[in-house]
Enzyme design. Structure first.
Site, mmCIF file in Angstrom:
data_model
loop_
_atom_site.group_PDB
_atom_site.id
_atom_site.type_symbol
_atom_site.label_atom_id
_atom_site.label_comp_id
_atom_site.label_asym_id
_atom_site.label_seq_id
_atom_site.Cartn_x
_atom_site.Cartn_y
_atom_site.Cartn_z
ATOM 1 N N ASN A 47 0.801 -1.259 0.065
ATOM 2 C CA ASN A 47 -0.109 -0.086 -0.068
ATOM 3 C C ASN A 47 0.718 1.288 0.056
ATOM 4 O O ASN A 47 1.574 1.642 0.948
ATOM 5 C CB ASN A 47 -0.874 -0.180 1.228
ATOM 6 C CG ASN A 47 -1.879 1.134 1.539
ATOM 7 O OD1 ASN A 47 -1.913 2.032 0.602
ATOM 8 N ND2 ASN A 47 -2.354 1.250 2.510
ATOM 9 N N TRP A 48 1.247 1.891 -1.178
ATOM 10 C CA TRP A 48 1.831 3.030 -1.435
ATOM 11 C C TRP A 48 1.437 4.351 -0.818
ATOM 12 O O TRP A 48 1.859 5.231 -0.631
ATOM 13 C CB TRP A 48 2.237 3.400 -2.822
ATOM 14 C CG TRP A 48 3.270 2.218 -3.358
ATOM 15 C CD1 TRP A 48 3.745 1.053 -2.773
ATOM 16 C CD2 TRP A 48 3.785 2.209 -4.783
ATOM 17 N NE1 TRP A 48 4.619 0.409 -3.777
ATOM 18 C CE2 TRP A 48 4.468 1.126 -4.952
ATOM 19 C CE3 TRP A 48 3.626 3.344 -5.770
ATOM 20 C CZ2 TRP A 48 5.289 0.732 -5.933
ATOM 21 C CZ3 TRP A 48 4.332 2.829 -6.930
ATOM 22 C CH2 TRP A 48 5.053 1.554 -7.099
ATOM 23 N N LYS A 49 0.169 4.155 -0.425
ATOM 24 C CA LYS A 49 -0.667 5.417 0.394
ATOM 25 C C LYS A 49 -0.252 6.645 -0.708
ATOM 26 O O LYS A 49 -0.341 6.443 -1.993
ATOM 27 C CB LYS A 49 -0.149 5.541 1.710
ATOM 28 C CG LYS A 49 -0.338 4.352 2.436
ATOM 29 C CD LYS A 49 -0.263 4.644 3.981
ATOM 30 C CE LYS A 49 -0.279 3.055 4.578
ATOM 31 N NZ LYS A 49 -0.285 3.415 5.933
ATOM 32 N N GLY A 100 2.734 -1.092 4.397
ATOM 33 C CA GLY A 100 2.702 0.349 4.049
ATOM 34 C C GLY A 100 4.079 0.894 3.877
ATOM 35 O O GLY A 100 4.604 0.674 2.748
ATOM 36 N N GLY A 101 4.508 1.487 4.963
ATOM 37 C CA GLY A 101 5.900 1.946 5.079
ATOM 38 C C GLY A 101 7.152 1.019 4.353
ATOM 39 O O GLY A 101 7.761 1.606 3.552
#
Ligand code: PGA
Length: 251
Positions: free
Chosen positions: A8-10, A233-234
């Site tokens: 999830n690159w956001k 994510g990160g």
């Protein structure tokens, strides 16, 4: 079923060049990896960059979608548009959307149903906040998110859904949920799903964990806590670390 690793690159990276670089590094690192399903969810504007034709083994997903198919809905993206851009999955109900954009369980339910109706597979995120956990409300929060988010989702439709357990307090904090607690939560969610649907559906359900996953803890959620994948994510913005995670899962 192969473990599912979702990046999830956001709202990252900030440039097209950066997105291409990241995508291509991950693609290169994935060359010899077979027994893991990897999905990248970039911001909408980069979906074509990571087009399915070049993507080969890597699948694509959206980070959100709207529940209406088309019309005067400024700023929204429909499930069909995502599908048409080569997406197989869509993340729905992420805690950042619940918190920053006031997404309710009812809205998430409409999105889930809309995604399924065009054969886009929802990754349905549930999880308690830090406050809810401290007040001992975790169980009731999860139950309500499941009941409302999956309202009128049939037994057949549920097969398309992956549930992501993402305690909001573990997201982006560097404080992951420990394996023991994660295992308890996966059992709890499966029990809730068994009660709502059936034991066999609950057993077959693909459930993934998200919240400060890194290459050191990734394997534990799968080997020790009964999750069939991860939402990252990160660590998905660092291609070396991300590939390391994928490798530890495929090993
Ligand atoms: P994190 O985010 O890995 O940076 O904690 C996970 C997520 O929000 O899906």
């Amino acid at each position: 079923m192969k473990p599912l690793i979702v990046a999830n690159w956001k709202c990252n990276p900030q440039t097209l060049k950066g997105a291409k670089l990241l995508f291509n590094s991950i693609k290169r690192g994935m060359k010899k990896i077979r027994n893991v399903e990897v999905v990248i969810c970039p911001p909408f504007v980069y979906l074509l960059t990571s087009d399915k034709r070049q993507a080969t083994k890597i699948k694509l997903g959206g980070q959100n979608c709207f529940w209406k198919g088309k019309g005067p809905f400024t700023g929204e993206v429909s499930p069909k548009q995502l599908l048409n851009f080569g997406c197989k999955y869509v993340i729905l109900g992420h805690s950042e959307r619940r918190i920053y954009f006031d997404e309710t369980d009812e809205m998430i339910n409409k999105k889930i149903k809309a995604a399924i109706s065009v054969k886009l597979n929802p990754i349905f995120c549930i999880g308690e906040t830090k406050e809810e956990r401290e007040k001992g409300q975790t169980q009731s929060i999860l139950k309500s998110q499941i009941e409302k988010g999956l309202k009128k989702v049939s037994k057949k439709e549920i097969e398309k859904i992956t549930i992501a357990y993402e305690p909001a307090w573990a997201i982006g904090t560097g404080k992951p949920c420990d394996t023991e607690e994660a295992q308890k939560m996966s059992l709890l969610i499966r029990k809730m799903m068994a009660r709502k649907y059936s034991l066999s559906i609950a057993k077959k359900l693909r459930m993934i964990y998200g919240g400060s996953v890194n290459s050191k803890n990734a394997r534990d959620y799968i080997k020790e806590a009964d999750f069939q994948g991860l939402l990252i994510g990160g660590a998905s913005l660092d291609p070396k670390e991300f590939i390391k995670i994928v490798k530890t899962i495929s090993a």
